[in-house]
Design a protein around this motif. Sequence first.
Motif, short mmCIF file in Angstrom:
data_model
loop_
_atom_site.label_atom_id
_atom_site.label_comp_id
_atom_site.label_asym_id
_atom_site.label_seq_id
_atom_site.Cartn_x
_atom_site.Cartn_y
_atom_site.Cartn_z
N ASP A 293 0.66 -0.96 -0.26
CA ASP A 293 0.00 -0.58 0.00
C ASP A 293 0.44 1.21 0.37
O ASP A 293 2.68 1.45 -0.22
CB ASP A 293 -1.10 -0.24 0.97
CG ASP A 293 -0.78 0.59 2.11
OD1 ASP A 293 1.34 0.58 2.90
OD2 ASP A 293 -1.08 0.98 3.44
N GLY B 28 -4.71 6.86 5.38
CA GLY B 28 -5.20 5.30 6.16
C GLY B 28 -4.55 4.80 4.44
O GLY B 28 -4.35 3.50 4.96
N PHE C 209 -3.03 -9.72 9.89
CA PHE C 209 -2.30 -9.12 8.39
C PHE C 209 -0.89 -8.91 8.79
O PHE C 209 -0.41 -7.88 10.28
CB PHE C 209 -3.38 -7.86 8.59
CG PHE C 209 -2.21 -6.59 7.77
CD1 PHE C 209 -1.25 -6.22 8.10
CD2 PHE C 209 -3.14 -5.27 7.90
CE1 PHE C 209 -0.82 -5.17 7.27
CE2 PHE C 209 -2.85 -4.15 7.33
CZ PHE C 209 -2.04 -3.95 7.30
N ASN D 253 -1.85 -6.40 12.47
CA ASN D 253 -3.25 -5.72 12.41
C ASN D 253 -3.77 -7.45 12.37
O ASN D 253 -3.32 -8.66 12.35
CB ASN D 253 -3.80 -4.96 11.37
CG ASN D 253 -2.37 -4.00 10.96
OD1 ASN D 253 -3.03 -3.08 12.08
ND2 ASN D 253 -2.20 -3.47 10.48
N ARG E 298 -7.17 -8.06 10.85
CA ARG E 298 -7.82 -7.32 9.94
C ARG E 298 -7.86 -7.51 8.78
O ARG E 298 -6.44 -7.17 8.60
CB ARG E 298 -9.44 -6.41 10.57
CG ARG E 298 -7.83 -5.12 10.66
CD ARG E 298 -8.49 -3.99 11.12
NE ARG E 298 -7.19 -3.15 11.06
CZ ARG E 298 -6.40 -2.57 10.08
NH1 ARG E 298 -6.06 -2.49 8.80
NH2 ARG E 298 -4.88 -1.34 10.18
N GLY F 231 -6.40 -5.66 5.47
CA GLY F 231 -6.39 -3.80 5.60
C GLY F 231 -6.62 -2.82 4.24
O GLY F 231 -7.03 -3.79 3.40
N ASP F 232 -6.58 -1.56 4.64
CA ASP F 232 -7.49 -1.13 3.60
C ASP F 232 -6.96 -0.22 3.19
O ASP F 232 -5.90 0.88 4.10
CB ASP F 232 -8.95 0.13 4.18
CG ASP F 232 -9.72 0.02 3.37
OD1 ASP F 232 -9.04 0.15 1.91
OD2 ASP F 232 -10.40 0.17 4.19
N PRO F 233 -6.54 0.14 2.32
CA PRO F 233 -6.95 -0.35 0.74
C PRO F 233 -6.52 -1.75 0.18
O PRO F 233 -7.19 -2.29 -1.08
CB PRO F 233 -7.08 0.51 -0.31
CG PRO F 233 -5.43 1.19 -0.02
CD PRO F 233 -4.76 1.29 1.35
N GLU F 234 -5.51 -2.14 0.87
CA GLU F 234 -5.32 -4.10 0.05
C GLU F 234 -6.02 -4.30 -0.04
O GLU F 234 -6.09 -5.69 -1.42
CB GLU F 234 -3.96 -4.09 1.28
CG GLU F 234 -3.32 -3.34 2.08
CD GLU F 234 -2.80 -2.75 2.81
OE1 GLU F 234 -3.16 -1.99 2.92
OE2 GLU F 234 -1.60 -2.73 3.63
N1 GLY Z 1 -3.23 -0.17 4.16
C1 GLY Z 1 -3.34 0.05 6.30
C2 GLY Z 1 -3.47 -1.09 7.72
O1 GLY Z 1 -5.18 -1.06 6.56
O2 GLY Z 1 -3.66 -0.23 8.43
#
Ligand code: GLY
Length: 425
Positions: free
Chosen positions: A216, A230, A273, A289, A291, A293-296
């Motif tokens: 990301d 983010g 993650f 993490n 959960r 990832g966002d935006p992965e």
């Molecule tokens: N893209 C990193 C996260 O979701 O923490």
Amino acid sequence: MTILLLGSGGRESALAWKISQSPKCSHLFIAPGNGGTGAYGTNVALSPVDFPAIEDFCRERGVEMIVVGNEDPLVAGIRDYFAERMPEMLLVGPGKVGAALEGSKDFAKQFMARHGIPTAAYRSFTAETVDDGCRFLESLKAPYVLKADGLAAGKGVLIISELEEAKASLREMLGGMFGKASATVVIEEFLSGIECSVFVLTDGAGNYRILPVAKDYKRIGEGDTGLNTGGMGAVSPVPFANAEFMEKVEQRIVKPTVSGLIADGIDYRGFIFLGLINVEGEPMVIEYNVRMGDPETEAVMPRVASDLLPLLVAAAKGNLGDLELAEDPRTAVTVMAVSGGYPGSYAKGKAISGLDGAGESLLFHAGTALNADGQLVTSGGRVIAATSYGPDIASAAAKSFKAIEALDFEGKYYRRDIARDLQAL
Ligand code: GLY
Ligand code: AMP
């Protein structure tokens, strides 16, 4: 099967898109969802951390499985709540203890040390040991990495080049800079390398599947400059995370993580993650993490060729067995359109148009909402992600840029250099 997905971001849009394609999905609810998730199921106006309201809803609607998109409900103990109140509920996501891998950096570092998982050397300090903390900083080389122990909305990590400034920041953090989250501060060795994100789905019984790897782009500015966000875009797969590198990741990081959770008596069923850094070919863990990832996720889900739903059910039941998780061989590139001013303050409620110019690209809504007139408007910093497939990074990225250019809302901004660094490798 009736499923409830918790969350409202681009990650949840991509998960909803994928889950809703399963022939086994009879109904998908998304709580609270956003202006785009209604295309994959039914949005429900519930907060992901209002567990009693979620329980009532699940009983009324016959929800059989909860998929938790964001970390807050996990850190607050949604698995533990349902285990006690509705033990028959299938739930994708760890309990409170497992969620501490993300909720407490000190816990995560101790876990890695205990299980021999490669990560930066570190020590933790509190207000009582601040002088020791300053002496520890003196023993390190610049730059200095200071991390608030608890959740700080992605802002709790400071990387500082001057020793005196690092000492002053340590005092400020321990003095409440991030509230309770920085009552403990982890100071660690700076690692230099290129980062990537590896996602693992595990079932609490020692089985796991590794999802497509992604990278990301965290900073707001082109060339990775400016404030942290983010995430402004993502690429999957990642050229440097080749078979040899991923073999090291699996042997040195994934396996000891999954077996370490079991050895520690943590029943972890859900996504892990791994935020990794490639230090001269050797993978090391920057963070865990609990959960996706966002935006992965917006680049990873389009590359999952298998039906995701049976994998989620099996993980929640504790029997991933030999279920296959096949990867789409194509490259996916995600570009995020954000509101002007993000990650600082920004306007909301701006009308969005041009979605029909996306061509073959997938549009995953993040900060969007439908206003009282049913019009699509902005409602967050990260607004819409465009993901495109291609035979290579350049062609996939070009399609996503085109889709984002076709979108229109006042103040729209995006990074034009997403994926460029990987093309040069
Ligand atoms: N893209 C990193 C996260 O979701 O923490
Ligand atoms: P984290 O919240 O732990 O992921 O940290 C946020 C970002 O800070 C990471 O994505 C890295 O870019 C950077 N970072 C964290 N820890 C280190 C480290 N030990 N060395 C170098 N960069 C780091």
